[in-house]
Write a protein that holds these residues in place. Structure first.
Motif, PDB file in Angstrom:
ATOM      1  N   HIS A 443      38.642   9.304   9.155  1.00  0.00           N
ATOM      2  CA  HIS A 443      40.094   9.186   8.605  1.00  0.00           C
ATOM      3  C   HIS A 443      40.322   7.899   7.479  1.00  0.00           C
ATOM      4  N   GLY A 444      39.680   6.773   7.781  1.00  0.00           N
ATOM      5  CA  GLY A 444      39.677   5.394   7.240  1.00  0.00           C
ATOM      6  C   GLY A 444      41.014   4.905   7.877  1.00  0.00           C
ATOM      7  N   SER A 445      41.130   3.486   7.407  1.00  0.00           N
ATOM      8  CA  SER A 445      42.365   2.601   7.841  1.00  0.00           C
ATOM      9  C   SER A 445      43.285   2.252   6.722  1.00  0.00           C
ATOM     10  N   PRO A 446      44.310   2.431   6.697  1.00  0.00           N
ATOM     11  CA  PRO A 446      45.266   2.942   7.816  1.00  0.00           C
ATOM     12  C   PRO A 446      45.056   4.663   7.742  1.00  0.00           C
ATOM     13  N   ARG A 447      45.033   5.258   9.046  1.00  0.00           N
ATOM     14  CA  ARG A 447      44.933   6.655   9.159  1.00  0.00           C
ATOM     15  C   ARG A 447      46.396   7.478   8.514  1.00  0.00           C
ATOM     16  N   PRO A 448      46.020   8.196   7.693  1.00  0.00           N
ATOM     17  CA  PRO A 448      46.808   9.009   6.983  1.00  0.00           C
ATOM     18  C   PRO A 448      47.708  10.158   8.206  1.00  0.00           C
ATOM     19  N   GLU A 449      49.072  10.115   7.896  1.00  0.00           N
ATOM     20  CA  GLU A 449      49.755  10.852   8.998  1.00  0.00           C
ATOM     21  C   GLU A 449      50.543  12.152   8.288  1.00  0.00           C
ATOM     22  N   HIS A 450      50.744  12.071   6.790  1.00  0.00           N
ATOM     23  CA  HIS A 450      51.527  12.934   6.073  1.00  0.00           C
ATOM     24  C   HIS A 450      50.912  13.096   4.646  1.00  0.00           C
ATOM     25  N   ILE A 451      51.065  14.324   3.966  1.00  0.00           N
ATOM     26  CA  ILE A 451      50.461  14.466   2.608  1.00  0.00           C
ATOM     27  C   ILE A 451      51.404  14.587   1.654  1.00  0.00           C
ATOM     28  N   ALA A 452      51.582  14.043   0.468  1.00  0.00           N
ATOM     29  CA  ALA A 452      52.545  14.457  -0.558  1.00  0.00           C
ATOM     30  C   ALA A 452      52.702  15.814  -1.059  1.00  0.00           C
ATOM     31  N   ILE A 453      53.744  16.420  -0.888  1.00  0.00           N
ATOM     32  CA  ILE A 453      53.794  18.017  -1.767  1.00  0.00           C
ATOM     33  C   ILE A 453      53.637  17.670  -3.195  1.00  0.00           C
ATOM     34  N   PHE A 454      54.364  16.789  -3.662  1.00  0.00           N
ATOM     35  CA  PHE A 454      54.521  16.582  -4.964  1.00  0.00           C
ATOM     36  C   PHE A 454      53.703  15.191  -5.280  1.00  0.00           C
ATOM     37  N   GLY A 455      53.603  15.044  -6.904  1.00  0.00           N
ATOM     38  CA  GLY A 455      52.809  13.850  -7.148  1.00  0.00           C
ATOM     39  C   GLY A 455      53.667  12.643  -7.245  1.00  0.00           C
ATOM     40  N   ASN A 456      54.903  12.949  -7.354  1.00  0.00           N
ATOM     41  CA  ASN A 456      55.800  11.821  -7.142  1.00  0.00           C
ATOM     42  C   ASN A 456      56.631  11.727  -5.942  1.00  0.00           C
ATOM     43  N   ALA A 457      56.046  11.877  -5.055  1.00  0.00           N
ATOM     44  CA  ALA A 457      56.788  12.115  -3.568  1.00  0.00           C
ATOM     45  C   ALA A 457      57.203  10.787  -3.256  1.00  0.00           C
ATOM     46  N   ASP A 458      58.712  10.827  -2.679  1.00  0.00           N
ATOM     47  CA  ASP A 458      59.183   9.619  -2.285  1.00  0.00           C
ATOM     48  C   ASP A 458      59.155   9.337  -0.814  1.00  0.00           C
ATOM     49  N   PRO A 459      58.565   8.285  -0.374  1.00  0.00           N
ATOM     50  CA  PRO A 459      58.484   8.009   1.238  1.00  0.00           C
ATOM     51  C   PRO A 459      59.842   8.185   1.821  1.00  0.00           C
ATOM     52  N   ALA A 460      60.885   8.008   1.193  1.00  0.00           N
ATOM     53  CA  ALA A 460      62.089   8.003   1.897  1.00  0.00           C
ATOM     54  C   ALA A 460      62.742   9.393   2.122  1.00  0.00           C
ATOM     55  N   GLN A 461      62.038  10.296   1.283  1.00  0.00           N
ATOM     56  CA  GLN A 461      62.533  11.793   1.205  1.00  0.00           C
ATOM     57  C   GLN A 461      61.473  12.538   2.083  1.00  0.00           C
ATOM     58  N   LYS A 462      61.880  12.945   3.297  1.00  0.00           N
ATOM     59  CA  LYS A 462      60.716  13.347   4.267  1.00  0.00           C
ATOM     60  C   LYS A 462      60.491  14.990   4.054  1.00  0.00           C
ATOM     61  N   GLY A 463      61.291  15.484   3.402  1.00  0.00           N
ATOM     62  CA  GLY A 463      61.171  16.962   2.790  1.00  0.00           C
ATOM     63  C   GLY A 463      60.009  16.833   1.775  1.00  0.00           C
ATOM     64  N   GLU A 464      59.640  15.887   1.164  1.00  0.00           N
ATOM     65  CA  GLU A 464      58.660  16.028   0.174  1.00  0.00           C
ATOM     66  C   GLU A 464      57.329  15.486   0.624  1.00  0.00           C
ATOM     67  N   TRP A 465      57.093  15.671   2.119  1.00  0.00           N
ATOM     68  CA  TRP A 465      55.767  15.339   2.682  1.00  0.00           C
ATOM     69  C   TRP A 465      55.630  16.465   3.775  1.00  0.00           C
ATOM     70  N   THR A 466      54.168  16.809   4.094  1.00  0.00           N
ATOM     71  CA  THR A 466      54.070  17.744   4.931  1.00  0.00           C
ATOM     72  C   THR A 466      53.157  16.990   6.112  1.00  0.00           C
ATOM     73  N   ARG A 467      53.107  17.292   7.329  1.00  0.00           N
ATOM     74  CA  ARG A 467      52.438  16.653   8.214  1.00  0.00           C
ATOM     75  C   ARG A 467      50.916  17.146   8.425  1.00  0.00           C
ATOM     76  N   ILE A 468      50.098  16.143   8.265  1.00  0.00           N
ATOM     77  CA  ILE A 468      48.522  16.685   8.474  1.00  0.00           C
ATOM     78  C   ILE A 468      48.203  16.792  10.089  1.00  0.00           C
ATOM     79  N   LEU A 469      47.578  18.275   9.992  1.00  0.00           N
ATOM     80  CA  LEU A 469      47.316  18.422  11.331  1.00  0.00           C
ATOM     81  C   LEU A 469      45.865  18.126  11.644  1.00  0.00           C
ATOM     82  N   SER A 470      45.630  17.370  12.925  1.00  0.00           N
ATOM     83  CA  SER A 470      44.422  17.103  13.146  1.00  0.00           C
ATOM     84  C   SER A 470      44.050  17.665  14.741  1.00  0.00           C
ATOM     85  N   ARG A 471      42.842  17.694  15.026  1.00  0.00           N
ATOM     86  CA  ARG A 471      42.348  17.881  16.380  1.00  0.00           C
ATOM     87  C   ARG A 471      41.609  16.985  16.773  1.00  0.00           C
TER      88      ARG A 471
END
Length: 553
Positions: A443-471
């Motif tokens: 995963h690397g450090s730090p481990r990513p938790e969400h991925i940006a839906i748009f190229g200008n996604a704002d961390p303050a807007q949670k609707g512009e990010w989608t959760r990364i599914l991992s097993r």
């Protein structure tokens, strides 16, 4: 007759073996230079006459340094320390007395020697019987050695030009006289010293404070110097100067340096506080003017396990948030660690990165950085991910020259499929830590938790990010291994919904004007009573329309 004596002298000298007399330095009454003070010499102790300008000799000259007596006294003493050795552990250019240069003959390497880095007295001596006449412009003297042989010596360098020739001693007796001679504006009282500035300016060194030792220092960013890129640890970091440096460290005995060298220990890069503003120096007890350095991720201390030095710092990244003249508000540090094999002349390359950005009051505020599109992604731009409130790029494994996993990682580019792999050298072979170490490498450090839906996604807007599914898979049986092969695959799948084929030109949809049914609409929109009174106009209108149509036929 005179010329006959000269001829006999020449023949006699050529028949006598060359002799070099080397004895202790002269006393003040019969001064002679020490052997190290002598000028250039040829093999066997002889000096050609051309090397002593202005001296007429009857044959090859001999360099000697013999005087009567057994005492060693320097006519022109120099300071007992190398005053131009300003960089510990590194060679200072043109400092001929720097022991870190490891040079037997510094003059053959340096273009010149700094003042005070060579002996102030330099004499060239020959047997006095070989001198017929001296027209040397340099001072000369005749000395008598312990064997009673006269030596003719020429002082080829003017020691008075070297201000380090005499070591001045200061005591209570001569202090007032020296203060009168050399005193001035430099002798200022503590009350006249200027107070530190109230805020940092661009390029100013950043002040740090070590509470354990009550020591004020500077935030360092080691940089490479010289052809080998050796780490110069004294290089200060400049305020608001974001930059990256790389340097190399070489170890004669890594087994000893593994746990004792602070440059290899992650704790030495955050066991201090940073002063928000320079005026914090005057009030070190005020904790509001100090900012702790917070590690982003946990980093272990170096451990010597067998023939391997584990948890060695290979990369240091400082993130510093500033707020104008209010100074530094937040400092965080992250590390990249590696393992080194203990072997002769082991080397390590270290990267030091410092980023400055504007301080945001909201913890979920957007971090400054380049976009990958506005709003949509652009093919080839970094894929943005989110860890907590920190936005960064998604990365994947990168291998070194020997195939092992590197601290550096590749950036995942939008729309570009990629595959990479490397061999991970395990720090521990027990099952409890194996899975954690493998996932951290993948995963690397730090481990990513969400991925940006748009190229200008704002961390303050949670609707512009989608959760990364991992097993996470459990490990039931692990065979003891020192290396594990890892592989990362990145695949982009286009799920855009497109119209069904055939996709030709668009067809026109016929529509009536907006007010085409206006009278009928108005009539039927009224009440029940009004509909009875308005039915006759509607019938009349229908008859008129029928009449017009019949007339056309």
């Amino acid at each position: 007759m005179f010329s006959l004596k000269l001829s006999l002298l020449q023949v006699f000298f050529l028949m006598v073996p060359e002799r070099v007399l080397s004895q202790p330095s002269p006393s003040p009454s019969r001064a002679m230079p020490t052997h190290s003070e002598l000028g250039p010499r040829t093999q066997g102790g002889t000096l050609q006459s051309s090397e002593v300008p202005g001296i007429s000799t009857a044959g090859p000259t001999v360099v000697t340094s013999s005087t009567p007596g057994n005492k060693t006294v320097d006519l022109f003493p120099v300071l007992p320390i190398c005053v131009c050795d300003l960089t510990p552990g590194a060679c200072d250019i043109n400092c001929c007395c720097d022991s870190d240069c490891y040079l037997l003959h510094p003059r053959t390497v340096f273009s010149f020697c700094l003042p005070g880095s060579v002996r102030s007295a330099s004499w060239v001596c020959v047997d006095n019987s070989l001198i017929f006449r001296s027209n040397s412009p340099f001072p000369s003297r005749v000395f008598i050695d312990s064997n009673g042989i006269k030596q003719f010596c020429v002082h080829v360098n003017n020691s008075r030009l070297n201000y380090l020739q005499k070591l001045q001693k200061v005591n209570a007796t001569n202090f007032q006289a020296l203060a009168t001679e050399f005193g001035g504006e430099s002798f200022t009282s503590t009350s006249q010293t200027q107070s530190p500035p109230s805020f940092y300016r661009a390029g100013d060194p950043i002040l740090t404070y070590f509470p354990k030792w009550s020591v004020i220092s500077l935030l360092r960013q080691p940089a490479g110097v010289g052809a080998g890129g050796l780490c110069a640890k004294s290089n200060p970091a400049g305020f608001l100067e974001s930059k990256s440096t790389t340097c190399a460290r070489f170890f004669k005995n890594l087994a000893d340096s593994c746990t004792s060298d602070p440059a290899l220990n992650a704790a030495s890069y955050y066991n201090f506080t940073v002063l928000k503003v320079p005026r914090g120096m005057s009030d070190l007890q005020n904790m509001e003017l100090q900012v702790p350095v917070t590690p982003v991720s946990q980093a272990g201390s170096p451990v010597l396990a067998g023939n391997t030095c584990q948890n060695v710092v290979a990369q240091v990244i400082y993130e510093i948030e500033t707020n104008g003249t209010f100074g530094i508000q937040k400092v965080s540090v992250s590390f990249g660690q590696t393992n080194l094999t203990v072997e002769p002349r082991t080397s390590l390359q270290q990267d030091f990165i410092i980023h400055f950005r504007a301080f945001q009051q909201s913890t979920a505020a957007s971090l400054t950085g380049s976009r990958s599109g506005n709003p949509g992604y652009i093919v080839g731009k970094p894929l943005l991910v989110l860890t907590g409130d920190m936005r960064h790029s998604m990365t994947l494994l990168q291998s070194q020259g020997d195939g092992t996993c590197s601290i550096k990682r590749h950036e995942v580019q939008f729309g570009v499929n990629a595959i990479s792999g490397c061999k991970l050298r395990l720090k521990r072979v027990d099952c409890s830590h194996l899975q954690q170490e493998l996932y951290q490498a993948l995963h690397g450090s730090p481990r990513p938790e969400h991925i940006a839906i748009f190229g200008n996604a704002d961390p303050a807007q949670k609707g512009e990010w989608t959760r990364i599914l991992s097993r996470n898979y459990s490990v039931s049986d692990s065979q003891p291994k020192t290396e594990v092969p890892l592989k990362t695959v990145v695949t982009f799948v286009d799920i855009t919904q497109k119209p069904e084929p055939p996709r030709g030109q668009p067809r026109m949809d016929w529509k009536y004007p907006f007010d085409f049914f206006f009278p009928f609409k108005m009539a039927f929109s009224r009440g029940e009573g009004s509909q009875k009174g308005s039915i006759f106009p509607i019938i009349i209108l229908c008859l008129l329309l029928l009449g017009v149509l019949n007339h056309r036929d």
